[in-house]
Motif scaffolding. Structure first.
Motif, PDB file in Angstrom:
ATOM      1  N   MET A   1       0.846  -1.166   0.000  1.00 51.69           N
ATOM      2  CA  MET A   1       0.000   0.000   0.000  1.00 51.69           C
ATOM      3  C   MET A   1       0.899   1.240   0.000  1.00 51.69           C
ATOM      4  N   PRO A   2       0.642   2.203  -0.893  1.00 53.05           N
ATOM      5  CA  PRO A   2       1.456   3.425  -0.927  1.00 53.05           C
ATOM      6  C   PRO A   2       1.377   4.173   0.404  1.00 53.05           C
ATOM      7  N   LYS A   3       2.480   4.856   0.756  1.00 50.81           N
ATOM      8  CA  LYS A   3       2.541   5.566   2.045  1.00 50.81           C
ATOM      9  C   LYS A   3       1.448   6.622   2.167  1.00 50.81           C
ATOM     10  N   THR A   4       1.117   7.309   1.083  1.00 53.86           N
ATOM     11  CA  THR A   4       0.068   8.325   1.131  1.00 53.86           C
ATOM     12  C   THR A   4      -1.264   7.695   1.499  1.00 53.86           C
ATOM     13  N   LEU A   5      -1.563   6.552   0.893  1.00 53.30           N
ATOM     14  CA  LEU A   5      -2.811   5.858   1.190  1.00 53.30           C
ATOM     15  C   LEU A   5      -2.805   5.345   2.627  1.00 53.30           C
ATOM     16  N   GLN A   6      -1.649   4.853   3.092  1.00 53.76           N
ATOM     17  CA  GLN A   6      -1.544   4.407   4.478  1.00 53.76           C
ATOM     18  C   GLN A   6      -1.821   5.551   5.438  1.00 53.76           C
ATOM     19  N   LEU A   7      -1.295   6.728   5.142  1.00 53.00           N
ATOM     20  CA  LEU A   7      -1.489   7.891   5.994  1.00 53.00           C
ATOM     21  C   LEU A   7      -2.954   8.293   6.029  1.00 53.00           C
ATOM     22  N   ILE A   8      -3.602   8.313   4.874  1.00 52.83           N
ATOM     23  CA  ILE A   8      -5.025   8.657   4.810  1.00 52.83           C
ATOM     24  C   ILE A   8      -5.841   7.633   5.577  1.00 52.83           C
ATOM     25  N   THR A   9      -5.535   6.355   5.363  1.00 55.16           N
ATOM     26  CA  THR A   9      -6.257   5.291   6.048  1.00 55.16           C
ATOM     27  C   THR A   9      -6.085   5.412   7.550  1.00 55.16           C
ATOM     28  N   MET A  10      -4.866   5.655   8.005  1.00 56.32           N
ATOM     29  CA  MET A  10      -4.614   5.791   9.437  1.00 56.32           C
ATOM     30  C   MET A  10      -5.314   7.022   9.995  1.00 56.32           C
ATOM     31  N   THR A  11      -5.332   8.110   9.237  1.00 54.85           N
ATOM     32  CA  THR A  11      -6.031   9.321   9.671  1.00 54.85           C
ATOM     33  C   THR A  11      -7.517   9.042   9.817  1.00 54.85           C
ATOM     34  N   ASN A  12      -8.108   8.378   8.834  1.00 51.64           N
ATOM     35  CA  ASN A  12      -9.528   8.025   8.914  1.00 51.64           C
ATOM     36  C   ASN A  12      -9.792   7.121  10.105  1.00 51.64           C
ATOM     37  N   TYR A  13      -8.917   6.142  10.301  1.00 52.73           N
ATOM     38  CA  TYR A  13      -9.060   5.216  11.424  1.00 52.73           C
ATOM     39  C   TYR A  13      -9.056   5.988  12.743  1.00 52.73           C
ATOM     40  N   ASN A  14      -8.087   6.889  12.900  1.00 47.39           N
ATOM     41  CA  ASN A  14      -7.990   7.662  14.138  1.00 47.39           C
ATOM     42  C   ASN A  14      -9.200   8.566  14.342  1.00 47.39           C
ATOM     43  N   GLN A  15      -9.720   9.136  13.265  1.00 48.79           N
ATOM     44  CA  GLN A  15     -10.916   9.970  13.372  1.00 48.79           C
ATOM     45  C   GLN A  15     -12.116   9.148  13.842  1.00 48.79           C
ATOM     46  N   VAL A  16     -12.276   7.977  13.252  1.00 48.77           N
ATOM     47  CA  VAL A  16     -13.376   7.101  13.642  1.00 48.77           C
ATOM     48  C   VAL A  16     -13.208   6.662  15.091  1.00 48.77           C
ATOM     49  N   LEU A  17     -11.989   6.296  15.459  1.00 53.39           N
ATOM     50  CA  LEU A  17     -11.729   5.860  16.827  1.00 53.39           C
ATOM     51  C   LEU A  17     -12.057   6.973  17.824  1.00 53.39           C
ATOM     52  N   ASN A  18     -11.690   8.187  17.503  1.00 53.45           N
ATOM     53  CA  ASN A  18     -12.012   9.318  18.383  1.00 53.45           C
ATOM     54  C   ASN A  18     -13.516   9.511  18.502  1.00 53.45           C
ATOM     55  N   GLN A  19     -14.226   9.330  17.400  1.00 55.02           N
ATOM     56  CA  GLN A  19     -15.682   9.452  17.448  1.00 55.02           C
ATOM     57  C   GLN A  19     -16.285   8.353  18.310  1.00 55.02           C
ATOM     58  N   ILE A  20     -15.732   7.161  18.225  1.00 60.17           N
ATOM     59  CA  ILE A  20     -16.231   6.040  19.041  1.00 60.17           C
ATOM     60  C   ILE A  20     -16.034   6.333  20.525  1.00 60.17           C
ATOM     61  N   HIS A  21     -14.896   6.905  20.865  1.00 56.52           N
ATOM     62  CA  HIS A  21     -14.638   7.242  22.271  1.00 56.52           C
ATOM     63  C   HIS A  21     -15.643   8.263  22.802  1.00 56.52           C
ATOM     64  N   SER A  22     -16.198   9.058  21.922  1.00 58.32           N
ATOM     65  CA  SER A  22     -17.158  10.070  22.377  1.00 58.32           C
ATOM     66  C   SER A  22     -18.559   9.491  22.576  1.00 58.32           C
ATOM     67  N   LEU A  23     -18.780   8.246  22.145  1.00 60.02           N
ATOM     68  CA  LEU A  23     -20.086   7.609  22.315  1.00 60.02           C
ATOM     69  C   LEU A  23     -20.262   7.127  23.750  1.00 60.02           C
ATOM     70  N   SER A  24     -21.511   7.007  24.155  1.00 57.84           N
ATOM     71  CA  SER A  24     -21.799   6.415  25.465  1.00 57.84           C
ATOM     72  C   SER A  24     -21.451   4.930  25.413  1.00 57.84           C
ATOM     73  N   LEU A  25     -21.313   4.317  26.564  1.00 53.45           N
ATOM     74  CA  LEU A  25     -20.977   2.900  26.619  1.00 53.45           C
ATOM     75  C   LEU A  25     -22.028   2.058  25.899  1.00 53.45           C
ATOM     76  N   SER A  26     -23.295   2.379  26.085  1.00 57.35           N
ATOM     77  CA  SER A  26     -24.349   1.590  25.430  1.00 57.35           C
ATOM     78  C   SER A  26     -24.272   1.733  23.912  1.00 57.35           C
ATOM     79  N   ASP A  27     -23.955   2.926  23.419  1.00 54.25           N
ATOM     80  CA  ASP A  27     -23.803   3.111  21.971  1.00 54.25           C
ATOM     81  C   ASP A  27     -22.554   2.398  21.450  1.00 54.25           C
ATOM     82  N   GLN A  28     -21.489   2.376  22.231  1.00 53.17           N
ATOM     83  CA  GLN A  28     -20.291   1.645  21.832  1.00 53.17           C
ATOM     84  C   GLN A  28     -20.590   0.150  21.721  1.00 53.17           C
TER      85      GLN A  28
END
Length: 90
Positions: A1-28
């Motif tokens: 996988m090209p490094k640019t795509l890896q960076l975008i993928t990791m950025t998206n992953y981190n954004q999603v993970l941060n959004q998940i942390h903001s959910l309540s436990l029941s929503d998680q």
């Protein structure tokens, strides 16, 4: 996988993970249940009526990668015949 795509993928992953942390436990937990269903869906083989469970696809991919990397040498033809047909394969 090209490094640019890896960076975008990791950025998206981190954004999603941060959004998940903001959910309540029941929503998680609800999200976790929905992700389990999504991940365990079977995949239809193109041009065929057969469906293959995602777990088998993952196992197959891992086995192939292990073989290609040299971590799994496979088995000899003789051992395969013995495994399939028993000791009396001749």
């Amino acid at each position: 996988m090209p490094k640019t795509l890896q960076l975008i993928t990791m950025t998206n992953y981190n954004q999603v993970l941060n959004q998940i942390h903001s959910l309540s436990l029941s929503d998680q937990l609800r999200l976790l249940d929905e992700l389990k269903v999504l991940v365990n869906q079977a995949i239809e083989v193109e041009g065929d009526e057969e469906t293959i469970p995602i777990t088998e696809i993952v196992q197959s991919q891992e086995a192939w990668e292990n073989y290609l990397s040299g971590n799994d040498k496979g088995i000899s033809s003789k051992d395969l015949k013995r495994k399939l047909f028993g000791d009396n394969f001749d």
